[in-house]
Design a protein around this motif. Structure first.
Motif, mmCIF file in Angstrom:
data_model
loop_
_atom_site.group_PDB
_atom_site.id
_atom_site.type_symbol
_atom_site.label_atom_id
_atom_site.label_comp_id
_atom_site.label_asym_id
_atom_site.label_seq_id
_atom_site.Cartn_x
_atom_site.Cartn_y
_atom_site.Cartn_z
ATOM 1 N N GLU A 169 -34.358 -15.114 -22.723
ATOM 2 C CA GLU A 169 -34.746 -15.503 -24.084
ATOM 3 C C GLU A 169 -34.160 -16.881 -24.430
ATOM 4 N N TYR A 209 -39.217 -24.145 -24.609
ATOM 5 C CA TYR A 209 -40.073 -24.555 -25.723
ATOM 6 C C TYR A 209 -39.557 -25.824 -26.402
ATOM 7 N N GLN A 226 -41.217 -22.168 -32.261
ATOM 8 C CA GLN A 226 -41.208 -21.152 -31.199
ATOM 9 C C GLN A 226 -39.808 -21.047 -30.583
ATOM 10 N N GLU A 235 -37.278 -17.834 -30.295
ATOM 11 C CA GLU A 235 -36.655 -17.359 -29.048
ATOM 12 C C GLU A 235 -35.144 -17.220 -29.228
ATOM 13 N N HIS A 294 -34.696 -14.008 -30.841
ATOM 14 C CA HIS A 294 -34.865 -12.897 -29.889
ATOM 15 C C HIS A 294 -33.590 -12.700 -29.060
ATOM 16 N N GLU A 329 -45.018 -16.481 -21.354
ATOM 17 C CA GLU A 329 -44.959 -15.270 -22.181
ATOM 18 C C GLU A 329 -45.391 -14.038 -21.390
ATOM 19 N N ILE A 357 -42.457 -13.009 -19.523
ATOM 20 C CA ILE A 357 -41.484 -12.346 -20.407
ATOM 21 C C ILE A 357 -41.926 -10.910 -20.721
ATOM 22 N N GLN A 375 -44.191 -9.071 -28.019
ATOM 23 C CA GLN A 375 -44.884 -9.729 -26.906
ATOM 24 C C GLN A 375 -46.403 -9.692 -27.074
ATOM 25 N N GLU A 409 -47.048 -12.525 -29.354
ATOM 26 C CA GLU A 409 -46.788 -13.809 -28.696
ATOM 27 C C GLU A 409 -47.964 -14.196 -27.792
#
Ligand code: FEO
Length: 172
Positions: free
Chosen positions: A17, A24, A46, A50, A53, A94, A97, A127, A130
């Protein structure tokens, strides 16, 4: 308490993360360099998401009596060839992820830790959002061939995106 296996897996995900934040930011810097302020803003926001997160998981590990161990972050890619290619790469990231969250969930299920399973559901849902957002952006970019007036219109639209910590927490 967390099992060692789960603690290690959560630490790996915290690193991913934070790497996402870094990646980003690198994309945001690229967009700054080509004067696309809206796209730069989009990826800056973004990156902040993150960070949220990562910290949400960081705090959870400690709430569970575990220990966070921070690892080195890989150098993100800094140079990009096109706007559309950059967005496609973020979508690819993504998807990676999503896969890693799913694997983490598999471990939590195997270890039979219901609190981790419950916690990770937020990430599973996040997710979906995202990937959907980026998929739509890629589709729009294809419609306009990634250039011209269409590109500038999307760039202007993306300027309005803001990071809202209260909203993020409310959805937490
Ligand atoms: Fe934290 Fe974009 O996944």
């Amino acid at each position: 308490m967390l099992t060692q296996k789960l603690q290690d897996a959560l630490n790996e995900q915290i690193n991913r993360e934070f790497f996402s934040e870094y990646l980003y930011l690198a994309m945001s810097a690229y967009f700054e360099s080509v004067e696309l302020e809206g796209f730069a803003n989009y990826f800056n926001v973004q990156a902040q998401e993150e960070h949220f997160h990562a910290m949400k998981m960081f705090n959870f590990v400690h709430d569970k009596g575990g220990r966070v161990y921070l690892k080195a972050l890989p150098e993100p890619k800094n140079e990009y060839q096109s706007v559309i290619g950059t967005i496609e790469e973020s979508l690819e990231h993504e998807r990676f992820i999503t896969e890693s969250i799913n694997k983490l969930m598999d471990i939590a299920i195997k270890e039979n830790d219901h609190s981790v399973i419950s916690f990770l559901k937020w990430y599973v849902d996040e997710q979906v959002e995202e990937e959907a957002t980026l998929t739509k952006l890629v589709a729009k970019m294809k419609m306009i061939n990634g250039e011209g007036l269409g590109l500038l219109t999307i760039d202007t639209e993306l300027l309005s995106r803001k990071f809202d910590l209260a909203a993020e927490k409310a959805g937490a």
